[in-house]
Design a protein around this motif. Structure first.
Motif, PDB file in Angstrom:
ATOM      1  N   ARG A 153       0.871  -1.064   0.079  1.00  0.00           N
ATOM      2  CA  ARG A 153      -0.056   0.068   0.025  1.00  0.00           C
ATOM      3  C   ARG A 153       0.928   1.232   0.119  1.00  0.00           C
ATOM      4  NH1 ARG A 153      -1.352   0.612   4.418  1.00  0.00           N
ATOM      5  NH2 ARG A 153      -0.258  -0.886   5.436  1.00  0.00           N
ATOM      6  N   VAL A 154       0.379   2.331  -0.793  1.00  0.00           N
ATOM      7  CA  VAL A 154       1.090   3.480  -0.787  1.00  0.00           C
ATOM      8  C   VAL A 154       0.342   4.628   0.072  1.00  0.00           C
ATOM      9  CG1 VAL A 154       2.313   2.939  -2.845  1.00  0.00           C
ATOM     10  CG2 VAL A 154       0.277   4.151  -2.967  1.00  0.00           C
ATOM     11  N   ASN A 155      -0.846   4.444   0.465  1.00  0.00           N
ATOM     12  CA  ASN A 155      -1.603   5.598   0.937  1.00  0.00           C
ATOM     13  C   ASN A 155      -1.184   5.776   2.529  1.00  0.00           C
ATOM     14  OD1 ASN A 155      -2.639   2.603   1.521  1.00  0.00           O
ATOM     15  ND2 ASN A 155      -3.983   3.878   3.251  1.00  0.00           N
ATOM     16  N   VAL A 156      -1.036   7.203   2.816  1.00  0.00           N
ATOM     17  CA  VAL A 156      -0.676   7.668   4.056  1.00  0.00           C
ATOM     18  C   VAL A 156      -1.463   8.554   4.916  1.00  0.00           C
ATOM     19  CG1 VAL A 156       1.173   9.402   4.871  1.00  0.00           C
ATOM     20  CG2 VAL A 156       1.930   7.988   2.921  1.00  0.00           C
ATOM     21  N   PRO A 157      -1.700   8.024   6.265  1.00  0.00           N
ATOM     22  CA  PRO A 157      -2.609   8.955   7.027  1.00  0.00           C
ATOM     23  C   PRO A 157      -2.048  10.295   7.480  1.00  0.00           C
ATOM     24  CG  PRO A 157      -1.341   7.294   8.355  1.00  0.00           C
ATOM     25  CD  PRO A 157      -0.945   7.284   6.940  1.00  0.00           C
ATOM     26  N   LEU A 158      -3.027  11.162   7.617  1.00  0.00           N
ATOM     27  CA  LEU A 158      -2.555  12.360   7.979  1.00  0.00           C
ATOM     28  C   LEU A 158      -2.999  12.680   9.503  1.00  0.00           C
ATOM     29  CD1 LEU A 158      -3.770  14.531   4.709  1.00  0.00           C
ATOM     30  CD2 LEU A 158      -1.420  13.458   5.346  1.00  0.00           C
ATOM     31  N   ASP A 159      -2.392  13.480  10.012  1.00  0.00           N
ATOM     32  CA  ASP A 159      -2.871  13.800  11.582  1.00  0.00           C
ATOM     33  C   ASP A 159      -3.852  15.165  11.441  1.00  0.00           C
ATOM     34  OD1 ASP A 159      -1.164  11.924  12.843  1.00  0.00           O
ATOM     35  OD2 ASP A 159       0.804  13.156  12.504  1.00  0.00           O
ATOM     36  N   VAL A 160      -4.468  15.332  12.858  1.00  0.00           N
ATOM     37  CA  VAL A 160      -5.302  16.446  12.741  1.00  0.00           C
ATOM     38  C   VAL A 160      -4.896  17.972  12.092  1.00  0.00           C
ATOM     39  CG1 VAL A 160      -6.526  15.236  14.612  1.00  0.00           C
ATOM     40  CG2 VAL A 160      -4.670  16.924  15.135  1.00  0.00           C
ATOM     41  N   GLY A 162      -3.088  18.068   9.387  1.00  0.00           N
ATOM     42  CA  GLY A 162      -2.924  17.697   8.003  1.00  0.00           C
ATOM     43  C   GLY A 162      -1.471  17.588   7.539  1.00  0.00           C
ATOM     44  N   ILE A 163      -0.614  17.280   8.807  1.00  0.00           N
ATOM     45  CA  ILE A 163       0.727  16.760   8.481  1.00  0.00           C
ATOM     46  C   ILE A 163       0.904  15.382   8.225  1.00  0.00           C
ATOM     47  CG2 ILE A 163       2.908  17.099   9.185  1.00  0.00           C
ATOM     48  CD1 ILE A 163       1.892  19.556   8.198  1.00  0.00           C
ATOM     49  N   ALA A 164       1.562  14.626   7.494  1.00  0.00           N
ATOM     50  CA  ALA A 164       1.884  13.289   7.483  1.00  0.00           C
ATOM     51  C   ALA A 164       3.338  12.791   8.285  1.00  0.00           C
ATOM     52  CB  ALA A 164       1.997  12.821   5.962  1.00  0.00           C
ATOM     53  N   ARG A 165       2.989  11.837   8.931  1.00  0.00           N
ATOM     54  CA  ARG A 165       4.001  11.670  10.165  1.00  0.00           C
ATOM     55  C   ARG A 165       4.139  10.127  10.310  1.00  0.00           C
ATOM     56  NH1 ARG A 165       1.569  16.004  12.621  1.00  0.00           N
ATOM     57  NH2 ARG A 165       2.830  17.862  12.812  1.00  0.00           N
ATOM     58  N   SER A 166       3.361   9.457   9.763  1.00  0.00           N
ATOM     59  CA  SER A 166       3.135   7.988  10.204  1.00  0.00           C
ATOM     60  C   SER A 166       2.716   7.133   8.990  1.00  0.00           C
ATOM     61  CB  SER A 166       2.397   7.798  11.266  1.00  0.00           C
ATOM     62  OG  SER A 166       0.940   8.077  11.146  1.00  0.00           O
ATOM     63  N   ILE A 167       2.889   5.702   9.220  1.00  0.00           N
ATOM     64  CA  ILE A 167       2.440   4.854   8.273  1.00  0.00           C
ATOM     65  C   ILE A 167       1.597   3.703   9.113  1.00  0.00           C
ATOM     66  CG2 ILE A 167       3.990   5.157   6.472  1.00  0.00           C
ATOM     67  CD1 ILE A 167       5.258   2.436   7.403  1.00  0.00           C
ATOM     68  N   TYR A 168       0.492   3.087   8.429  1.00  0.00           N
ATOM     69  CA  TYR A 168       0.018   1.902   9.050  1.00  0.00           C
ATOM     70  C   TYR A 168       0.793   0.720   8.482  1.00  0.00           C
ATOM     71  CZ  TYR A 168      -3.990   4.382  11.213  1.00  0.00           C
ATOM     72  OH  TYR A 168      -4.618   5.116  12.180  1.00  0.00           O
ATOM     73  N   LEU A 169       1.290  -0.380   9.470  1.00  0.00           N
ATOM     74  CA  LEU A 169       2.105  -1.342   8.808  1.00  0.00           C
ATOM     75  C   LEU A 169       1.040  -2.414   8.361  1.00  0.00           C
ATOM     76  CD1 LEU A 169       4.550  -2.435  11.944  1.00  0.00           C
ATOM     77  CD2 LEU A 169       4.771  -0.879   9.527  1.00  0.00           C
ATOM     78  N   TRP A 170      -0.224  -2.303   8.358  1.00  0.00           N
ATOM     79  CA  TRP A 170      -1.259  -3.389   7.918  1.00  0.00           C
ATOM     80  C   TRP A 170      -2.653  -2.754   7.817  1.00  0.00           C
ATOM     81  CZ3 TRP A 170       1.402  -7.474   6.261  1.00  0.00           C
ATOM     82  CH2 TRP A 170       2.630  -7.726   7.040  1.00  0.00           C
ATOM     83  N   GLU A 171      -3.129  -2.812   6.629  1.00  0.00           N
ATOM     84  CA  GLU A 171      -4.652  -2.529   6.221  1.00  0.00           C
ATOM     85  C   GLU A 171      -5.259  -3.535   5.560  1.00  0.00           C
ATOM     86  OE1 GLU A 171      -4.484   2.420   6.463  1.00  0.00           O
ATOM     87  OE2 GLU A 171      -3.987   1.623   4.641  1.00  0.00           O
ATOM     88  N   GLY A 172      -6.604  -3.174   5.748  1.00  0.00           N
ATOM     89  CA  GLY A 172      -7.483  -4.170   4.815  1.00  0.00           C
ATOM     90  C   GLY A 172      -8.836  -3.564   4.649  1.00  0.00           C
ATOM     91  N   VAL A 173      -9.400  -3.688   3.459  1.00  0.00           N
ATOM     92  CA  VAL A 173     -10.615  -3.318   3.061  1.00  0.00           C
ATOM     93  C   VAL A 173     -11.762  -4.343   2.942  1.00  0.00           C
ATOM     94  CG1 VAL A 173     -11.979  -1.757   1.520  1.00  0.00           C
ATOM     95  CG2 VAL A 173      -9.568  -1.275   2.158  1.00  0.00           C
ATOM     96  N   ALA A 174     -12.835  -4.101   3.585  1.00  0.00           N
ATOM     97  CA  ALA A 174     -13.958  -5.178   3.688  1.00  0.00           C
ATOM     98  C   ALA A 174     -14.500  -4.977   2.326  1.00  0.00           C
ATOM     99  CB  ALA A 174     -14.841  -5.084   4.959  1.00  0.00           C
ATOM    100  N   ARG A 175     -15.125  -6.283   1.697  1.00  0.00           N
ATOM    101  CA  ARG A 175     -15.689  -6.170   0.666  1.00  0.00           C
ATOM    102  C   ARG A 175     -17.179  -5.825   0.879  1.00  0.00           C
ATOM    103  NH1 ARG A 175     -13.848 -11.267   0.364  1.00  0.00           N
ATOM    104  NH2 ARG A 175     -15.968 -12.127   0.426  1.00  0.00           N
ATOM    105  N   PRO A 176     -18.032  -4.982  -0.088  1.00  0.00           N
ATOM    106  CA  PRO A 176     -19.417  -4.767   0.182  1.00  0.00           C
ATOM    107  C   PRO A 176     -20.357  -5.698   0.575  1.00  0.00           C
ATOM    108  CG  PRO A 176     -18.614  -3.507  -1.661  1.00  0.00           C
ATOM    109  CD  PRO A 176     -17.373  -4.593  -1.421  1.00  0.00           C
TER     110      PRO A 176
END
Length: 667
Positions: A153-160, A162-176
């Motif tokens: 994954r290449v997406n990056v979470p933003l803090d409150v 609006g600055i990027a400082r971190s990553i999630y090591l693992w993510e998943g998206v549920a199917r509809p």
């Protein structure tokens, strides 16, 4: 710990603890916390590694190859060029989610190039196409993914903020259409992890096992795990970059990429994802491909930063917040402010160095605000208690003055001014009352001095004259009685004057004197009286001279008072032992008689004013001031006086006076 504090300390500690706990749990100051976190990167700057290279899709490449998007044949040619090197891994921050309709064969060319290189990692994008839409996962074409070594994954979470400082090591998206009551979801790794794994450079101890997210009825669409802050290795543009067109054209030798990790992504303005980071400052944002480069080096160096758990952060915040309460009661206001300032700076330094030293982040803003408020809260509490105490004492003063018929309120010429002071400045009103009380005390002191002068001149001198006249030729029955009464009156006046002199004596006027000589003179002074009662005075002096700092006349009278009492209460043909000894710090005078002794019930009050020993027997022989004078004099000399007795057998007084060498020089 609160049991160790006094009432004001407990109150202040409780307020600070509640404030720190509330701010930590609510996170209302998170924006300020991020400021300190960003500061840590400037306190401990780092340099990017040499073996991570970005192949940048920059303005130069766009000018040479035309506007974006380029054909997949172009990317295939680039990978064919890179296949000639011995790179560790190649991460492509370019998503190929749709087939090339205009050039269908180009997809196959790119897939062949990916297979030929053998270490290409392709991206996965998780996000929503527009606000409010369902989060979805976008992968590259299956044809390309099947030939890649891994995806991430290449997406990056933003803090409150609006600055990027971190990553999630693992993510998943549920199917509809997922059955949320039965489905488990495999977590997807971040691109940086996948690249390091492909390069065989994941550090030992790094969690390589993907978690299984269990869906349930209340599950969210996007499931995340292992959020970690990353380290930054310089400002945007710090990592080595080569232009896409230079690599594509073969202008850069393939050996340059040997044993390196290669990232391919957009850096040109207006292309790709750009992120504001702690290192951006007022310069340009950081390209997403360079953000991934920072994440790769952070993971490889085992420098991922974990947040301190919320419960532990709350405990630490409480403890750090109440520490100022330990020194506030012991320091002056200025000292307390200076110490709090240094403590405040120390907390900032500690929080900014924590990520570098221990790979941990503790949010300090709640503690810092509590520390800043420690002195105002403490001062308010103490001032409030001081006001309350002052009010009680002032009211007591008013009541006492009214009992003596004195004015209880300060006189003010301008009544309206006095009203305004009391209404708008309560503290100033109290100060005015204290000034008035001090003025009254000075008046009372003057009256006391006038009284002593009256006793000294107007009573003592006429009484002395009466004694002289009555000792003349005119003799009668009342003569001895009158003389006795007059002698008692003079003794009373002398005692009053002596006590006044002892109470007002200034230690600044004390001089060094030798106790051996003093005791010898006291014994000589009382020799005739002792001889008349057939009492033997046994004087044992110290072999060496013992020197003390004091007033000769006061100490002489104190010792004489005790020996004189011993003579009064000792029978004929008895002894009085007077012994002088010493230790490392004190000269010790012990005066022991073998007379009537003192009842144990009288010992606790023996040194009080107007207290008389054996009251019934000696009512006509004492004023009850002699031993009070002894107590005042010895305490004035920083010494101690004690008494022990056995009724009907003996009484012993012990005087301890500090030696001259043991008295502080400033005294």
């Amino acid at each position: 710990m609160l049991k160790l504090f006094n009432q004001d300390q407990r109150f202040t500690a409780l307020v600070l603890a509640m404030l720190a706990l509330l701010l930590t749990l609510t996170g209302v100051l998170n924006r300020f916390d991020y400021v300190f976190y960003d500061l840590s990167h400037y306190i401990s700057p780092k340099h990017p590694p040499e073996d991570i290279v970005i192949v940048a899709i920059d303005e130069k490449s766009l000018d040479a190859l035309g506007k974006w998007p380029w054909s997949r044949e172009t990317h295939a040619h680039l990978l064919n060029q890179l296949s000639k090197s011995h790179s560790r891994a190649i991460g492509m921050d370019i998503l190929f989610s749709e087939p090339d309709v205009q050039h269908p064969r180009d997809d196959a060319l790119l897939a062949e190039a990916i297979q030929r290189v053998g270490n290409v990692v392709l991206p996965i994008v998780i996000g929503a196409p527009y606000e409010g839409a369902r989060i979805k996962q976008e992968n590259s074409l299956p044809l390309l993914v099947d030939n890649a070594v891994a995806t991430g994954r290449v997406n990056v979470p933003l803090d409150v903020d609006g600055i990027a400082r971190s990553i999630y090591l693992w993510e998943g998206v549920a199917r509809p259409d997922a059955d949320v009551s039965q489905t488990t979801l495999q977590g997807l790794p971040h691109l940086s992890q996948s690249i390091l794994q492909a390069a065989g450079m994941l550090p030992e101890g790094h969690d390589q096992q993907s978690p299984l997210f269990t869906l349930h009825d209340s599950a969210k669409t996007l499931l995340r795990s292992g959020q970690k802050k990353i380290q930054f290795y310089g400002k945007p543009g710090a990592f080595k970059q080569v232009s896409y067109i230079d690599v594509w054209s073969g202008n850069i030798a393939t050996e340059y990429f040997d044993e390196k990790i290669i990232l391919i992504g957009a850096t040109a303005v207006g292309m790709g994802d750009v992120l504001a980071t702690p290192m951006s400052g007022f310069s340009k944002p950081m390209a997403g491909v360079e953000y991934n480069a920072n994440a790769i080096e952070t993971i490889r160096s085992a420098k991922l930063i974990s947040d301190v758990p919320l419960w532990l952060s709350a405990v630490i915040s409480i403890l750090l917040a109440i520490i100022p309460v330990l020194w506030l009661p012991k320091q002056t206001p200025l000292q307390s402010l200076v110490i709090i300032l240094f403590y405040f700076i120390a907390l900032i330094l500690l929080s900014t160095l924590l990520p570098e030293l221990f790979n941990l982040w503790f949010s300090p803003s709640g503690v810092l605000l509590a520390v800043l408020l420690a002195f105002p809260i403490w001062s308010w509490r103490r001032l409030d208690r001081a006001h309350a105490y002052l009010d009680v004492e002032l009211q007591q003063l008013k009541d006492d003055l009214m009992q003596y018929g004195m004015q209880s309120e300060p006189g003010v010429a301008d009544k309206s001014q006095a009203f305004n002071v009391a209404r708008y400045d309560v503290l100033q009103s109290r100060i005015e009352h204290v000034k008035y009380a001090a003025q009254l005390l000075r008046g009372l002191q003057k009256n006391r001095n006038d009284t002593l002068a009256f006793i000294s001149h107007d009573i003592r001198m006429p009484l002395a004259t009466c004694i002289m006249l009555l000792n003349g030729p005119a003799d009668n029955y009342k003569k001895s009685r009158v003389v006795l009464l007059l002698e008692q009156a003079i003794a009373l006046a002398d005692n009053f004057l002596s006590i006044s002199k002892a109470e007002s004596a200034s230690t600044a006027g004390f001089k060094e004197l030798e106790i051996n000589s003093l005791l010898q003179e006291v014994v000589d002074h009382l020799y005739d009286l002792a001889r008349a009662k057939k009492i033997k005075l046994n004087l044992t002096l110290h072999d060496d001279g013992l020197w003390v700092v004091g007033d000769f006349a006061l100490l002489h009278r104190a010792c004489a008072n005790i020996i004189n009492n011993a003579l009064k209460f000792s029978g004929e043909n008895s002894n009085i032992d007077i012994t002088l000894s010493g230790d490392a710090k004190n000269a010790i005078i012990k005066i022991k008689d073998y007379g009537e002794g003192i009842d144990q019930a009288q010992l606790p009050t023996i040194f009080k004013k107007f207290n008389q020993l054996n009251e019934v027997k000696t009512a006509a022989h004492g004023s009850g001031l002699g031993l009070y004078f002894v107590d005042v004099t010895i305490k004035k000399h920083r010494g101690e006086v004690d008494v022990a007795s056995e009724l009907g057998h003996w009484t012993a007084f012990t005087l301890q006076l500090p030696l001259a060498d043991a008295v502080p020089e400033d005294d």
